[in-house]
Motif scaffolding. Structure first.
Motif, PDB file in Angstrom:
ATOM      1  N   ALA A  48       0.825  -1.208   0.000  1.00  0.00           N
ATOM      2  CA  ALA A  48       0.000   0.000   0.000  1.00  0.00           C
ATOM      3  C   ALA A  48       0.865   1.268   0.000  1.00  0.00           C
ATOM      4  N   HIS A  49       1.965   1.224   0.753  1.00  0.00           N
ATOM      5  CA  HIS A  49       2.891   2.362   0.800  1.00  0.00           C
ATOM      6  C   HIS A  49       3.534   2.570  -0.571  1.00  0.00           C
ATOM      7  N   LYS A  79       0.958   4.075  -2.932  1.00  0.00           N
ATOM      8  CA  LYS A  79       0.697   5.476  -2.566  1.00  0.00           C
ATOM      9  C   LYS A  79       1.776   6.392  -3.144  1.00  0.00           C
ATOM     10  N   ASP A  80       3.053   6.042  -2.944  1.00  0.00           N
ATOM     11  CA  ASP A  80       4.138   6.855  -3.484  1.00  0.00           C
ATOM     12  C   ASP A  80       4.131   6.843  -5.011  1.00  0.00           C
ATOM     13  N   ARG A  83       1.572   6.489  -7.009  1.00  0.00           N
ATOM     14  CA  ARG A  83       0.472   7.328  -7.488  1.00  0.00           C
ATOM     15  C   ARG A  83       0.789   8.817  -7.314  1.00  0.00           C
ATOM     16  N   GLU A  84       1.499   9.153  -6.231  1.00  0.00           N
ATOM     17  CA  GLU A  84       1.850  10.559  -5.979  1.00  0.00           C
ATOM     18  C   GLU A  84       2.647  11.156  -7.141  1.00  0.00           C
ATOM     19  N   THR A 125      -1.315   3.625 -10.955  1.00  0.00           N
ATOM     20  CA  THR A 125      -0.825   2.514 -10.145  1.00  0.00           C
ATOM     21  C   THR A 125       0.250   1.742 -10.911  1.00  0.00           C
TER      22      THR A 125
END
Length: 273
Positions: free
Chosen positions: A240-241, A244-245, A247-248, A253
């Motif tokens: 998940a981490h 998240k990064d 996608r940032e 994804t």
């Protein structure tokens, strides 16, 4: 798509990562291409047709034909209007600060025309020579002379900035900034100010970019492991981490990245970097 990288002049090798060229024939069905942040700053000469850079939705600007592309910290989409032919210099994160007096933070997430950085006469003369050059080798010689003339003294990047960047690269973004500053909050704030001036992003942001690069290379080079395994090998807390990064910086994804034709350009850059 024809993409090549060339090693820099020995006297510039501590601040220039490489020179690169890109040629892509015009395609009727060309799609927007995502440029993934890599922590570097680039001086780019567009020798082919104009390139659009999307600012929001369907709104776009036409990129300057001779520019410096600063640090990118968000999804960055471009679309050629015809044939692509580019020549560029890729600087290490601290490299370009040796040639300008402004804060590198002023260049983040945008294209800055060379005339704004070096003046109309100097920038125009360089651009004209680059365009009339016979080949890539001659363009490299021209840029070498331009940069070496402005590099009057040996590069004097702040020592703590250089050591921090070296640590970030050698650990693939896994190093703790608190470890570097010995958990001294005042030293960390000072380091962050220096980074914004000389690099354009914070140490933490650069670390995230470099760690993402490591994970991306695993994805692109036929890594057979799961996303969880890639996340673990890249020192993310969990999948998940990692997502998240990812996608940032990319707006998508990891799985979508691999199957999207709009990621082809970034895929080529990362595979050969």
């Amino acid at each position: 798509m024809d993409y090549h990288t060339i090693r820099p002049h020995p006297d510039l090798s501590s601040i220039v990562k490489c020179y690169w060229t890109l040629e892509v024939p015009y395609q009727n069905d060309a799609q927007r291409q995502l440029i993934v942040p890599d922590g570097c700053i680039e001086m780019i000469f567009i020798l082919g047709d104009d390139v659009k850079r999307f600012t929001s939705g369907d709104e776009y600007i036409i990129q300057p034909r001779d520019m410096v592309l600063g640090q990118i910290t968000e999804p960055f989409y471009v679309l050629p209007s015809g044939d692509v032919k580019s020549f560029a210099v890729r600087f290490y994160p601290y490299g370009f600060s040796n040639f300008v007096s402004i804060s590198i933070g002023d260049l983040v997430n945008k294209e800055t025309p060379l005339v704004s950085l070096f003046g109309n006469e100097v920038a125009t003369a360089l651009a004209d020579k680059i365009r009339s050059a016979a080949d890539t080798l001659e363009r490299i010689e021209l840029v070498d002379a331009f940069l070496l003339e402005r590099l009057i003294t040996k590069p004097t990047v702040d020592g703590i900035v250089k050591r921090t960047i070296d640590a970030i690269f050698s650990t693939k973004g896994k190093v703790s900034i608190n470890t570097i500053v010995n958990d001294d909050s005042s030293k960390r704030r000072q380091l962050e100010r220096k980074f914004l001036k000389e690099v354009g992003v914070s140490p933490k942001q650069l670390g995230k970019m470099i760690r993402l690069q490591s994970a991306l290379k695993m994805l692109l080079n036929n890594h057979t492991g799961s996303l969880t395994e890639i996340a673990y090998e890249s020192d993310y807390y969990n999948q998940a981490h990692f997502i998240k990064d990812f996608r940032e910086f990319t707006g998508t994804t990891p799985k979508a990245f691999l199957g999207d034709e709009g990621m082809i350009l970034s895929s080529v850059f990362y595979k050969q970097d």
